[in-house]
Design a protein around this motif. Structure first.
Motif, PDB file in Angstrom:
ATOM      1  N   GLY A 108       0.718  -1.084  -0.011  1.00 49.24           N
ATOM      2  CA  GLY A 108       0.050  -0.166  -0.026  1.00 49.24           C
ATOM      3  C   GLY A 108       0.856   1.371  -0.051  1.00 49.24           C
ATOM      4  N   GLY A 109       2.188   1.261  -0.013  1.00 51.48           N
ATOM      5  CA  GLY A 109       2.891   2.185  -0.127  1.00 51.48           C
ATOM      6  C   GLY A 109       3.153   2.972  -1.344  1.00 51.48           C
ATOM      7  N   PRO A 110       3.705   4.161  -1.509  1.00 51.16           N
ATOM      8  CA  PRO A 110       4.149   4.795  -2.697  1.00 51.16           C
ATOM      9  C   PRO A 110       5.138   3.986  -3.832  1.00 51.16           C
ATOM     10  CG  PRO A 110       5.210   5.961  -0.957  1.00 51.16           C
ATOM     11  CD  PRO A 110       4.605   5.025  -0.435  1.00 51.16           C
ATOM     12  N   HIS A 111       4.668   3.611  -4.852  1.00 56.80           N
ATOM     13  CA  HIS A 111       5.776   2.918  -5.728  1.00 56.80           C
ATOM     14  C   HIS A 111       6.494   3.958  -6.523  1.00 56.80           C
ATOM     15  CE1 HIS A 111       3.362  -0.416  -4.948  1.00 56.80           C
ATOM     16  NE2 HIS A 111       2.175   0.107  -5.373  1.00 56.80           N
ATOM     17  N   ILE A 112       6.202   5.384  -6.648  1.00 60.49           N
ATOM     18  CA  ILE A 112       7.115   6.414  -7.002  1.00 60.49           C
ATOM     19  C   ILE A 112       7.451   7.492  -6.001  1.00 60.49           C
ATOM     20  CG2 ILE A 112       7.403   8.162  -8.872  1.00 60.49           C
ATOM     21  CD1 ILE A 112       5.767   6.492 -10.667  1.00 60.49           C
ATOM     22  N   ILE A 113       8.529   7.825  -5.662  1.00 59.43           N
ATOM     23  CA  ILE A 113       8.938   9.018  -4.974  1.00 59.43           C
ATOM     24  C   ILE A 113       9.781  10.009  -5.498  1.00 59.43           C
ATOM     25  CG2 ILE A 113       9.885   9.601  -2.655  1.00 59.43           C
ATOM     26  CD1 ILE A 113       9.255   6.597  -1.387  1.00 59.43           C
ATOM     27  N   SER A 114       9.217  11.130  -5.400  1.00 62.02           N
ATOM     28  CA  SER A 114      10.129  12.197  -6.126  1.00 62.02           C
ATOM     29  C   SER A 114      10.651  13.044  -4.875  1.00 62.02           C
ATOM     30  CB  SER A 114       9.180  13.094  -6.873  1.00 62.02           C
ATOM     31  OG  SER A 114      10.047  14.287  -7.274  1.00 62.02           O
ATOM     32  N   SER A 115      11.949  13.169  -4.823  1.00 57.69           N
ATOM     33  CA  SER A 115      12.736  13.890  -3.943  1.00 57.69           C
ATOM     34  C   SER A 115      14.042  14.808  -4.611  1.00 57.69           C
ATOM     35  CB  SER A 115      13.703  13.045  -2.811  1.00 57.69           C
ATOM     36  OG  SER A 115      12.714  12.189  -2.330  1.00 57.69           O
ATOM     37  N   ALA A 116      14.073  16.031  -4.180  1.00 54.44           N
ATOM     38  CA  ALA A 116      15.080  17.076  -4.338  1.00 54.44           C
ATOM     39  C   ALA A 116      16.184  16.675  -3.504  1.00 54.44           C
ATOM     40  CB  ALA A 116      14.644  18.453  -4.075  1.00 54.44           C
ATOM     41  N   ILE A 117      17.404  16.013  -4.374  1.00 55.70           N
ATOM     42  CA  ILE A 117      18.522  15.568  -3.846  1.00 55.70           C
ATOM     43  C   ILE A 117      19.642  16.555  -4.325  1.00 55.70           C
ATOM     44  CG2 ILE A 117      19.884  13.502  -3.252  1.00 55.70           C
ATOM     45  CD1 ILE A 117      17.593  11.898  -3.713  1.00 55.70           C
ATOM     46  N   GLY A 118      20.561  17.082  -3.635  1.00 61.26           N
ATOM     47  CA  GLY A 118      21.470  17.992  -4.020  1.00 61.26           C
ATOM     48  C   GLY A 118      20.982  19.048  -5.025  1.00 61.26           C
ATOM     49  N   SER A 119      21.480  18.940  -6.157  1.00 58.28           N
ATOM     50  CA  SER A 119      21.240  19.861  -7.360  1.00 58.28           C
ATOM     51  C   SER A 119      20.199  19.225  -8.405  1.00 58.28           C
ATOM     52  CB  SER A 119      22.575  20.037  -8.197  1.00 58.28           C
ATOM     53  OG  SER A 119      23.123  19.144  -8.581  1.00 58.28           O
ATOM     54  N   LYS A 120      19.562  17.974  -8.087  1.00 53.76           N
ATOM     55  CA  LYS A 120      18.600  17.441  -8.934  1.00 53.76           C
ATOM     56  C   LYS A 120      17.246  17.017  -8.124  1.00 53.76           C
ATOM     57  CE  LYS A 120      22.434  15.045 -11.538  1.00 53.76           C
ATOM     58  NZ  LYS A 120      23.164  13.916 -11.829  1.00 53.76           N
ATOM     59  N   ARG A 121      16.458  16.551  -8.827  1.00 50.39           N
ATOM     60  CA  ARG A 121      15.107  15.947  -8.501  1.00 50.39           C
ATOM     61  C   ARG A 121      15.141  14.505  -9.044  1.00 50.39           C
ATOM     62  NH1 ARG A 121      10.925  16.480  -5.639  1.00 50.39           N
ATOM     63  NH2 ARG A 121      11.056  18.713  -5.207  1.00 50.39           N
ATOM     64  N   LEU A 122      15.223  13.390  -8.310  1.00 54.46           N
ATOM     65  CA  LEU A 122      14.823  12.098  -8.854  1.00 54.46           C
ATOM     66  C   LEU A 122      13.766  11.567  -8.439  1.00 54.46           C
ATOM     67  CD1 LEU A 122      18.609  10.780  -7.436  1.00 54.46           C
ATOM     68  CD2 LEU A 122      17.858  11.983  -9.713  1.00 54.46           C
ATOM     69  N   SER A 123      13.286  10.675  -9.142  1.00 62.14           N
ATOM     70  CA  SER A 123      12.193  10.026  -9.004  1.00 62.14           C
ATOM     71  C   SER A 123      12.586   8.518  -8.651  1.00 62.14           C
ATOM     72  CB  SER A 123      11.096   9.934 -10.257  1.00 62.14           C
ATOM     73  OG  SER A 123      10.437  11.261  -9.943  1.00 62.14           O
ATOM     74  N   VAL A 124      12.514   8.064  -7.564  1.00 61.71           N
ATOM     75  CA  VAL A 124      12.845   6.755  -7.059  1.00 61.71           C
ATOM     76  C   VAL A 124      11.398   5.824  -7.307  1.00 61.71           C
ATOM     77  CG1 VAL A 124      13.579   5.305  -5.305  1.00 61.71           C
ATOM     78  CG2 VAL A 124      14.448   7.513  -5.670  1.00 61.71           C
ATOM     79  N   THR A 125      11.652   4.572  -8.246  1.00 60.95           N
ATOM     80  CA  THR A 125      10.620   3.752  -8.237  1.00 60.95           C
ATOM     81  C   THR A 125      10.880   2.350  -7.892  1.00 60.95           C
ATOM     82  OG1 THR A 125      11.051   3.016 -10.593  1.00 60.95           O
ATOM     83  CG2 THR A 125      10.263   5.404 -10.346  1.00 60.95           C
ATOM     84  N   TYR A 126       9.819   1.444  -7.371  1.00 60.76           N
ATOM     85  CA  TYR A 126      10.197   0.414  -6.935  1.00 60.76           C
ATOM     86  C   TYR A 126       8.827  -0.493  -7.398  1.00 60.76           C
ATOM     87  CZ  TYR A 126      11.005  -3.848  -4.074  1.00 60.76           C
ATOM     88  OH  TYR A 126      10.980  -5.082  -3.630  1.00 60.76           O
ATOM     89  N   CYS A 127       8.664  -1.509  -8.035  1.00 59.01           N
ATOM     90  CA  CYS A 127       7.705  -2.370  -8.082  1.00 59.01           C
ATOM     91  C   CYS A 127       8.069  -3.799  -7.118  1.00 59.01           C
ATOM     92  CB  CYS A 127       7.395  -2.932  -9.611  1.00 59.01           C
ATOM     93  SG  CYS A 127       6.151  -3.939  -9.856  1.00 59.01           S
ATOM     94  N   SER A 128       7.215  -3.897  -6.185  1.00 58.78           N
ATOM     95  CA  SER A 128       7.746  -4.916  -5.273  1.00 58.78           C
ATOM     96  C   SER A 128       7.184  -6.133  -5.817  1.00 58.78           C
ATOM     97  CB  SER A 128       6.858  -4.895  -3.809  1.00 58.78           C
ATOM     98  OG  SER A 128       5.551  -4.616  -4.021  1.00 58.78           O
TER      99      SER A 128
END
Length: 206
Positions: A108-128
């Motif tokens: 039930g958690g988010p499968h895509i998480i968007s974070s500002a990290i350093g000078s970039k914005r990354l979308s971390v994705t995981y399909c369990s």
């Protein structure tokens, strides 16, 4: 919709679920059901199953179009309460590190998480369900474009990006892959002792 058409559609759904139970087993299907509760998805119609112009995915079973979790709550190692043997997706940019709990991105958690990290914005994705992690670099540092687009017939996540759908592993997705490490929290903290940690939070897709 005529009653006969409705019955045919229900029979198709039952047949699909029966096939999934046979090929994937009850555990995977139960995880699929838990996963779908956190995302706004509907059954793909016959015309929606196949990739259209500009899309890149295998046939779909579910479609959706919802944003991931943006700017999640992050904890210090002392405050996260995440065990050191927990599996995480670790990213580091410009000396700033974040570890994302894979368990917190499952079911039930988010499968895509968007974070500002350093000078970039990354979308971390995981399909369990298939155990696939992928980290992608967004063009904008403020507004992510990557969205959850459904699931294919292998139950792997499908992305929605600028109106087109791409399988999670698609090489045609017009985004740059970012380096990441899948490991335990303990090993990640050995490399990045000051890392922030995503350990989970309430999430509703939008």
């Amino acid at each position: 919709m005529k009653f006969g058409d409705y019955r045919k559609k229900r029979l198709v759904v039952v047949a699909v679920l029966a096939g999934l139970f046979i090929t994937l087993g009850i555990d995977s299907v139960m995880r699929l059901q838990a996963s779908l509760r956190s995302t706004a998805v509907i059954e793909a119609t016959e015309s929606e199953r196949l990739a259209g112009p500009g899309d890149d995915h295998i046939p779909l079973v579910m479609i959706g179009d919802s944003a991931g979790l943006m700017n999640p709550v992050l904890y210090t190692p002392a405050d996260s309460k995440l065990p050191l043997d927990a599996r995480v997706i670790g990213v580091e940019v410009d000396g700033e590190a974040i570890a994302y709990s894979m368990a917190a991105m499952s079911d039930g958690g988010p499968h895509i998480i968007s974070s500002a990290i350093g000078s970039k914005r990354l979308s971390v994705t995981y399909c369990s369900i298939v155990g696939c992690a992928r980290v992608l670099e967004e063009e904008s540092t403020t507004q992510p474009k990557l969205r959850f687009g459904g699931q294919d017939e292998n139950l792997q996540m499908v992305f929605m990006y600028e109106g087109r759908r791409y399988g999670q592993s698609s090489r045609e997705l017009p985004m740059k892959d970012a380096e990441h490490t899948v490991t335990t929290l303990g090993k990640w903290l050995e490399m990045h002792p000051d890392s922030k940690i995503f350990a989970g939070q309430p999430y509703t897709s939008s």
